[in-house]
Design an enzyme around this catalytic site. Structure first.
Site: not given
Length: 223
Positions: A116, A170, A201
């Site tokens: 991320s 996601d 995610h």
């Protein structure tokens, strides 16, 4: 220098390293538990470095202070691009690479990885490095300031393997954003490999096996 957690895989002095950056709101120990699932080869010996992001107010979360590599102002791509914060984290990652070089590990034997926000920093820094690295691992992430990439990338890592992985469900970093960033990296000339998964995610066991396989392959080539 930011605080780090370090783990050694293998025996003897490490000759290779992985610098792995966590995501927003997480901590340096976030990815330490996944190590056994990667099934890394016993040779070479690898030093795994997990740095801790500084605490900072995150605008999209009402200014709440949490570990973050940069600020996020909103959900739009332009609101995710905090140049001062990303530049600061770029310098942190570059310093961590220099630290490993000073400890005797060639830059060509270092993988930079991140999830991320951490992956965004790995992407952003990786194409601007003055050193060639072994690989770039970008998990559930995107390429910040893609519009500047053509002018700013050094080209030093144009032959460096890049692995980008993303969840098709996601909702934090949308699949389309991740894929567009991967396509931009390919357009720049980087040998990017793309894999997606039926996940949100996150990171899943199947993916960890694939990550380990990729790391083993990269390090086998960098000996």
């Amino acid at each position: 220098m930011t605080s780090t957690i370090e783990k050694i895989h293998g025996t003897g002095n490490p000759t290779h390293a992985i610098i792995w950056l966590h995501g927003l709101g997480a901590t340096a120990d976030d990815f330490v538990p996944v190590l056994p699932y990667l099934k890394l080869a016993q040779v070479p010996t690898v030093r795994l470095v997990f740095p801790q992001a500084p605490d900072r107010p995150i605008t999209v979360n009402g200014g709440y202070v949490m570990p973050g590599w940069y600020d996020i102002k909103g959900s739009d791509i332009s609101d995710k691009e905090d140049l001062p914060g990303i530049s600061e984290s770029q310098k942190t990652l570059e310093a961590l690479i220099e630290q490993q070089i000073a400890k005797g590990i060639a830059s060509e034997n270092i993988i930079i990885a991140g999830f991320s926000q951490g992956g965004a920093v790995a992407y952003y820094t990786g194409i601007r490095l003055k050193h060639k690295v072994a690989g770039i691992l970008a998990l559930s992430t995107y390429l910040p300031f893609a519009q500047n990439a053509q002018a700013q990338h050094t080209g030093i890592n144009l032959k460096t393997p890049v692995m980008a992985m993303h969840g098709r469900a996601d909702a934090v970093v949308p699949y389309g954003m991740g894929k567009a960033s991967a396509d931009e990296m390919t357009k720049l000339g980087y040998p990017l490999q793309w894999q997606d998964y039926a996940m949100e995610h996150s990171v899943i066991p199947e993916q960890l096996v694939d990550i380990g396989r990729w790391i083993n392959s990269v390090f086998a080539e960098s000996k």
